[in-house]
Scaffold this motif. Structure first.
Motif, PDB file in Angstrom:
ATOM      1  N   CYS A  50       0.977  -1.151   0.083  1.00  0.00           N
ATOM      2  CA  CYS A  50      -0.003  -0.263   0.027  1.00  0.00           C
ATOM      3  C   CYS A  50       1.025   1.390   0.178  1.00  0.00           C
ATOM      4  CB  CYS A  50      -1.136   0.093   1.185  1.00  0.00           C
ATOM      5  SG  CYS A  50      -2.103   1.497   1.010  1.00  0.00           S
ATOM      6  N   ARG A  53      -0.725   4.610   2.160  1.00  0.00           N
ATOM      7  CA  ARG A  53      -0.509   4.219   3.624  1.00  0.00           C
ATOM      8  C   ARG A  53       1.161   4.551   3.665  1.00  0.00           C
ATOM      9  NH1 ARG A  53      -2.411   1.252   8.815  1.00  0.00           N
ATOM     10  NH2 ARG A  53      -1.165   2.664   9.974  1.00  0.00           N
ATOM     11  N   ALA A 291      -3.679  -0.919  -1.712  1.00  0.00           N
ATOM     12  CA  ALA A 291      -3.786  -2.411  -1.734  1.00  0.00           C
ATOM     13  C   ALA A 291      -4.956  -2.547  -0.460  1.00  0.00           C
ATOM     14  CB  ALA A 291      -2.382  -2.752  -1.369  1.00  0.00           C
ATOM     15  N   TYR A 292      -6.070  -2.160  -0.896  1.00  0.00           N
ATOM     16  CA  TYR A 292      -7.049  -2.552   0.143  1.00  0.00           C
ATOM     17  C   TYR A 292      -7.026  -3.968   0.216  1.00  0.00           C
ATOM     18  CZ  TYR A 292     -11.274  -3.030   2.617  1.00  0.00           C
ATOM     19  OH  TYR A 292     -12.329  -3.448   3.588  1.00  0.00           O
ATOM     20  N   CYS A 296      -7.582  -4.093   6.489  1.00  0.00           N
ATOM     21  CA  CYS A 296      -7.296  -2.564   6.578  1.00  0.00           C
ATOM     22  C   CYS A 296      -8.453  -1.889   7.919  1.00  0.00           C
ATOM     23  CB  CYS A 296      -7.440  -1.824   5.567  1.00  0.00           C
ATOM     24  SG  CYS A 296      -6.289  -2.142   4.227  1.00  0.00           S
ATOM     25  N   CYS A 300      -6.346   0.631   9.724  1.00  0.00           N
ATOM     26  CA  CYS A 300      -6.212   2.058   8.991  1.00  0.00           C
ATOM     27  C   CYS A 300      -7.255   2.774   9.089  1.00  0.00           C
ATOM     28  CB  CYS A 300      -5.634   1.572   7.544  1.00  0.00           C
ATOM     29  SG  CYS A 300      -5.255   3.046   6.612  1.00  0.00           S
ATOM     30  N   LEU A 302      -8.031   5.014   6.903  1.00  0.00           N
ATOM     31  CA  LEU A 302      -8.779   5.391   5.696  1.00  0.00           C
ATOM     32  C   LEU A 302      -9.621   4.283   5.157  1.00  0.00           C
ATOM     33  CD1 LEU A 302      -5.903   7.393   3.718  1.00  0.00           C
ATOM     34  CD2 LEU A 302      -8.083   7.888   4.015  1.00  0.00           C
ATOM     35  N   ALA A 303      -9.831   3.075   6.196  1.00  0.00           N
ATOM     36  CA  ALA A 303     -10.152   1.824   5.511  1.00  0.00           C
ATOM     37  C   ALA A 303     -11.620   1.749   4.971  1.00  0.00           C
ATOM     38  CB  ALA A 303     -10.637   0.791   6.657  1.00  0.00           C
ATOM     39  N   CYS A 306     -11.104   3.428   1.345  1.00  0.00           N
ATOM     40  CA  CYS A 306     -10.512   2.629   0.215  1.00  0.00           C
ATOM     41  C   CYS A 306     -11.370   1.265   0.177  1.00  0.00           C
ATOM     42  CB  CYS A 306      -9.142   1.951   0.939  1.00  0.00           C
ATOM     43  SG  CYS A 306      -7.930   3.460   1.042  1.00  0.00           S
TER      44      CYS A 306
HETATM   45  S1  SF4 Z   1      -7.227   1.584   4.257  1.00  0.00           S
HETATM   46 FE1  SF4 Z   1      -6.222   2.368   2.098  1.00  0.00          FE
HETATM   47  S2  SF4 Z   1      -4.551   3.356   2.834  1.00  0.00           S
HETATM   48 FE2  SF4 Z   1      -5.082   2.220   4.641  1.00  0.00          FE
HETATM   49  S3  SF4 Z   1      -3.615   0.292   4.395  1.00  0.00           S
HETATM   50 FE3  SF4 Z   1      -5.673  -0.270   3.452  1.00  0.00          FE
HETATM   51  S4  SF4 Z   1      -5.554   0.191   1.439  1.00  0.00           S
HETATM   52 FE4  SF4 Z   1      -3.951   1.178   2.437  1.00  0.00          FE
END
Ligand code: SF4
Length: 399
Positions: A50, A53, A291-292, A296, A300, A302-303, A306
């Motif tokens: 990813c 990230r 790379a979801y 995640c 993360c 941003l899950a 993504c």
């Molecule tokens: S949620 Fe998005 S930014 Fe975060 S690790 Fe997964 S793919 Fe990458």
């Protein structure tokens, strides 16, 4: 005659992303940098593909604020109550100059605990992270043959061309000069057993600390995990084996693409300040390859964003790495359905996974037909969902 071997080429000198460039990526020098901690590095090591990230964490971007600005905030982090409880437990473990925690450590490793007053506790406070990391390094390097305990030391680790500063809960230097990493967590050890998922995450974190320590001192192969015992506030401890975890984390962090290479792929002037025009922010975020995977969701901020994008493109990786692995070269739900349709003209029909998918589709059709017959006999409607991509039958969450 002896053959002379060609002169060895020294590896290219590491190129750093300048602090100015990192500040530009955050949206300007006034935007504070989020420190890259061991938890984030462990999550990065678990998903080294990813780039999104990697760059956002490397630049110290506030991903939670970015997710909120994109309209996809994810519930993340500990509640205030859990934080207060965790801090109280940590203070209890560290009480009496570390007597409690060193007794737990010595009980686990079979060494005699030191007498009170035999333990050096150096002051590693300093201005700024670089100063604290240097004080920690000096303290560790200068340890003599007695016990030493470092409370919230700071370690520096080079990752993808950027320096990350990491703060273990405690480090103990044994009289033989080796170092034990000590992690204090607020999840309980019940009947002598810790939740394997949480213990695994703690081991990945400890492995990151081990990598940062290994050029200063020998690191013991087991970290000490200290947790509340059962449902009490009494500390208890166990050992976390680190050897495999350190090797895997080292491999994964080396695979991370350098931040300067990732940043070079951004459009001119793109940055990640959450307060900018949402369209511009979305363009900047989407310029970074992601790379979801369902993992995640627990690692993360941003899950949700993504996941929505991955589902929108029909990417099968949104269903999980194991599903992705089963589907060979088929990358989208459209390709999978096409391969399962049995149409020999479909391009996806040639994929090695196509036969398995056709068989699965025919078994599903048989099951639905049988359920329909039963429904007709009993009057109870059969539930037959339609697989539309990211969701399972009848909209059930797959992840
Ligand atoms: S949620 Fe998005 S930014 Fe975060 S690790 Fe997964 S793919 Fe990458």
């Amino acid at each position: 005659m002896t053959r002379s071997s060609p002169p060895k080429q020294s590896p290219p000198a590491p190129r750093h992303v300048t602090p100015q460039r990192l500040a530009e990526l955050r949206g300007g020098p006034e935007v504070p940098q989020r420190p890259l901690d061991a938890r984030a590095l462990a999550a990065l090591a678990a998903n080294p593909g990813c780039r999104r990230r990697a760059l956002l964490d490397g630049a110290g971007v506030d991903k939670q604020a970015v997710a909120t600005a994109l309209g996809a905030p994810a519930p993340f982090g500990q509640s205030q109550f859990a934080l207060v409880r965790g801090n109280a437990f940590e203070a209890r473990v560290k009480a009496d100059g570390g007597e409690v925690v060193l007794a737990l450590l010595c009980a686990q490793v079979g060494e005699a605990p030191p007498e009170p007053g035999e333990v050096t506790v150096p002051d590693v406070t300093a201005d700024g992270p670089a100063g604290r990391a240097e004080r920690t390094r000096q303290a560790l390097a200068g340890a003599d043959d007695g016990w030493m305990l470092l409370d919230h030391p700071l370690l520096a680790l080079e990752v993808a061309g950027s320096t990350a500063y990491l703060e273990p809960d405690l480090l103990a230097v044994h009289p033989d000069g080796s170092v034990s990493i000590i992690e204090i967590k607020s999840f309980p050890i019940l009947d002598g057993t810790a939740d394997p998922v949480k213990a695994g995450a703690a081991a990945r974190q400890a492995a990151v600390y081990a990598l940062a320590l290994e050029d200063i001192r020998t690191v013991r192969e087991n970290a000490l995990l200290v947790c509340p015992k059962d449902f009490s506030n009494q500390p208890t401890a166990g050992l976390l084996p680190l050897r495999k975890q350190v090797a895997a984390t080292r491999r994964q962090l080396h695979r991370l693409t350098r931040l300067d290479e990732i940043a070079a792929g951004l459009p001119e002037g793109a940055h990640f300040a959450p307060g900018q025009d949402p369209g511009a922010l979305l363009t900047a975020v989407e310029a970074l390859p992601a790379a979801y995977a369902p993992e995640c969701l627990s690692t993360c901020e941003l899950a949700f964003h993504c996941r929505a994008r991955a589902r929108g493109t029909g990417a099968v990786v949104a269903l999980g790495r194991s599903v992705r692995g089963e589907l060979g070269g088929l990358e989208t739900v459209h390709d999978v359905l096409s391969a399962a349709s049995g149409d020999p003209e479909a391009p996806a029909a040639a994929d090695p996974a196509a036969e398995m998918l056709r068989r699965a589709a025919s078994l599903r059709a048989e099951a639905l037909a049988a359920a329909g017959t039963e429904a007709a006999a009993t009057g109870i409607p059969a539930r037959a969902g339609t697989w539309t991509g990211g969701a399972g039958p009848a909209g059930a969450e797959v992840s």
